[in-house]
Scaffold this motif. Structure first.
Motif, mmCIF file in Angstrom:
data_model
loop_
_atom_site.group_PDB
_atom_site.id
_atom_site.type_symbol
_atom_site.label_atom_id
_atom_site.label_comp_id
_atom_site.label_asym_id
_atom_site.label_seq_id
_atom_site.Cartn_x
_atom_site.Cartn_y
_atom_site.Cartn_z
ATOM 1 N N ARG A 255 -10.506 -8.442 -5.289
ATOM 2 C CA ARG A 255 -11.571 -7.374 -4.680
ATOM 3 C C ARG A 255 -11.575 -6.857 -3.271
ATOM 4 O O ARG A 255 -11.712 -6.018 -2.827
ATOM 5 C CB ARG A 255 -12.686 -7.718 -5.301
ATOM 6 C CG ARG A 255 -14.139 -6.864 -5.114
ATOM 7 C CD ARG A 255 -15.217 -7.276 -5.495
ATOM 8 N NE ARG A 255 -16.203 -6.400 -5.240
ATOM 9 C CZ ARG A 255 -16.767 -5.201 -5.654
ATOM 10 N NH1 ARG A 255 -16.141 -4.836 -6.852
ATOM 11 N NH2 ARG A 255 -17.759 -4.696 -5.172
ATOM 12 N N ARG A 256 -11.459 -8.106 -2.699
ATOM 13 C CA ARG A 256 -11.594 -7.820 -1.121
ATOM 14 C C ARG A 256 -10.422 -7.256 -0.590
ATOM 15 O O ARG A 256 -10.443 -6.480 0.398
ATOM 16 C CB ARG A 256 -11.605 -9.104 -0.482
ATOM 17 C CG ARG A 256 -13.418 -9.789 -0.675
ATOM 18 C CD ARG A 256 -13.543 -10.792 0.364
ATOM 19 N NE ARG A 256 -12.662 -12.200 0.313
ATOM 20 C CZ ARG A 256 -12.692 -13.026 -0.677
ATOM 21 N NH1 ARG A 256 -13.663 -13.254 -1.575
ATOM 22 N NH2 ARG A 256 -11.805 -13.945 -0.549
ATOM 23 N N VAL A 257 -9.279 -7.527 -1.106
ATOM 24 C CA VAL A 257 -7.948 -7.237 -0.868
ATOM 25 C C VAL A 257 -7.793 -5.583 -1.224
ATOM 26 O O VAL A 257 -7.439 -4.697 -0.426
ATOM 27 C CB VAL A 257 -6.730 -7.914 -1.332
ATOM 28 C CG1 VAL A 257 -5.298 -7.123 -1.552
ATOM 29 C CG2 VAL A 257 -6.515 -9.291 -0.896
ATOM 30 N N ARG B 164 -7.901 5.514 3.250
ATOM 31 C CA ARG B 164 -8.773 6.681 3.751
ATOM 32 C C ARG B 164 -8.609 6.817 5.041
ATOM 33 O O ARG B 164 -8.442 8.184 5.366
ATOM 34 C CB ARG B 164 -10.259 6.268 3.568
ATOM 35 C CG ARG B 164 -10.705 6.464 2.036
ATOM 36 C CD ARG B 164 -12.215 5.955 2.260
ATOM 37 N NE ARG B 164 -12.700 6.039 0.646
ATOM 38 C CZ ARG B 164 -13.466 5.292 0.096
ATOM 39 N NH1 ARG B 164 -13.761 4.288 0.625
ATOM 40 N NH2 ARG B 164 -13.796 5.534 -1.168
ATOM 41 N N ASP C 45 -10.011 1.222 1.904
ATOM 42 C CA ASP C 45 -10.200 1.800 3.539
ATOM 43 C C ASP C 45 -9.150 2.147 4.155
ATOM 44 O O ASP C 45 -9.178 3.193 4.991
ATOM 45 C CB ASP C 45 -11.004 0.543 4.242
ATOM 46 C CG ASP C 45 -12.404 0.286 3.624
ATOM 47 O OD1 ASP C 45 -12.867 1.033 2.695
ATOM 48 O OD2 ASP C 45 -12.806 -0.732 3.942
ATOM 49 N N ARG C 46 -8.042 1.451 4.232
ATOM 50 C CA ARG C 46 -6.956 2.060 5.010
ATOM 51 C C ARG C 46 -6.333 3.274 4.410
ATOM 52 O O ARG C 46 -5.995 4.044 5.084
ATOM 53 C CB ARG C 46 -5.813 0.849 4.911
ATOM 54 C CG ARG C 46 -4.645 1.052 5.668
ATOM 55 C CD ARG C 46 -4.966 1.315 7.056
ATOM 56 N NE ARG C 46 -3.564 1.416 8.042
ATOM 57 C CZ ARG C 46 -3.385 2.162 8.763
ATOM 58 N NH1 ARG C 46 -4.591 2.700 9.464
ATOM 59 N NH2 ARG C 46 -2.268 2.506 9.644
ATOM 60 N N LEU D 186 -10.302 -3.524 -1.593
ATOM 61 C CA LEU D 186 -11.213 -2.794 -0.706
ATOM 62 C C LEU D 186 -10.790 -2.464 0.525
ATOM 63 O O LEU D 186 -10.837 -1.407 1.233
ATOM 64 C CB LEU D 186 -12.572 -3.384 -0.466
ATOM 65 C CG LEU D 186 -13.410 -3.428 -2.179
ATOM 66 C CD1 LEU D 186 -14.660 -4.186 -1.948
ATOM 67 C CD2 LEU D 186 -13.834 -2.091 -2.432
ATOM 68 N N ARG D 187 -10.205 -3.492 1.210
ATOM 69 C CA ARG D 187 -9.355 -3.233 2.441
ATOM 70 C C ARG D 187 -8.173 -2.185 2.385
ATOM 71 O O ARG D 187 -8.151 -1.306 3.162
ATOM 72 C CB ARG D 187 -8.951 -4.541 2.931
ATOM 73 C CG ARG D 187 -9.783 -5.467 3.201
ATOM 74 C CD ARG D 187 -10.352 -5.131 4.633
ATOM 75 N NE ARG D 187 -11.186 -6.246 5.071
ATOM 76 C CZ ARG D 187 -11.483 -6.595 6.218
ATOM 77 N NH1 ARG D 187 -10.906 -6.006 7.205
ATOM 78 N NH2 ARG D 187 -12.284 -7.461 6.498
ATOM 79 N N LEU D 188 -7.556 -2.301 1.006
ATOM 80 C CA LEU D 188 -6.446 -0.966 0.944
ATOM 81 C C LEU D 188 -6.981 0.204 0.928
ATOM 82 O O LEU D 188 -6.455 1.320 1.261
ATOM 83 C CB LEU D 188 -5.450 -1.676 -0.171
ATOM 84 C CG LEU D 188 -4.926 -2.870 -0.029
ATOM 85 C CD1 LEU D 188 -4.032 -3.222 -1.292
ATOM 86 C CD2 LEU D 188 -3.621 -2.626 1.141
ATOM 87 N N LEU E 248 0.908 -1.361 0.154
ATOM 88 C CA LEU E 248 0.028 0.024 0.070
ATOM 89 C C LEU E 248 0.970 1.128 0.044
ATOM 90 O O LEU E 248 1.612 1.391 0.842
ATOM 91 C CB LEU E 248 -0.851 -0.053 1.340
ATOM 92 C CG LEU E 248 -1.733 1.231 1.358
ATOM 93 C CD1 LEU E 248 -2.830 1.363 0.023
ATOM 94 C CD2 LEU E 248 -2.709 1.252 2.783
#
Length: 85
Positions: A23-25, A34, A31-32, A27-29, A3
């Motif tokens: 996609r899940r990875v 942000r 969020d982080r 989306l987590r990145l 990241l």
């Protein structure tokens, strides 16, 4: 997976593809990023022919750039806010 605001390299093993893991990875990145207060994320390069990655980034709201690196950019809004200008 790394990241950094100027690149978002992600590689999914061939036997793990097609399960929504990328996609899940991502989306987590997002969020982080942000939480860290970043205003945007950039994907430096998506190799030609990697149609799944192109669809994934576009489907998550990344905007494709055809004028050179970065390949995709996502403007980020802080949690509960609007995208920064």
């Amino acid at each position: 997976v790394t990241l950094a605001p100027d690149t978002l390299p992600i590689v999914i093993a061939p036997d793990q593809r097609g399960q929504g893991l990328g996609r899940r990875v991502i989306l987590r990145l997002v969020d982080r990023a942000r939480v860290l207060g970043w205003s945007e994320l950039r994907v430096r390069e998506v190799l030609p022919g990697n149609d799944a990655s192109h669809r994934l980034f576009a489907g998550l709201g990344f905007v494709r750039r055809d004028d050179g690196p970065p390949a995709y950019v996502l403007r980020l809004a802080p949690f509960g806010g609007r995208p920064r200008r």
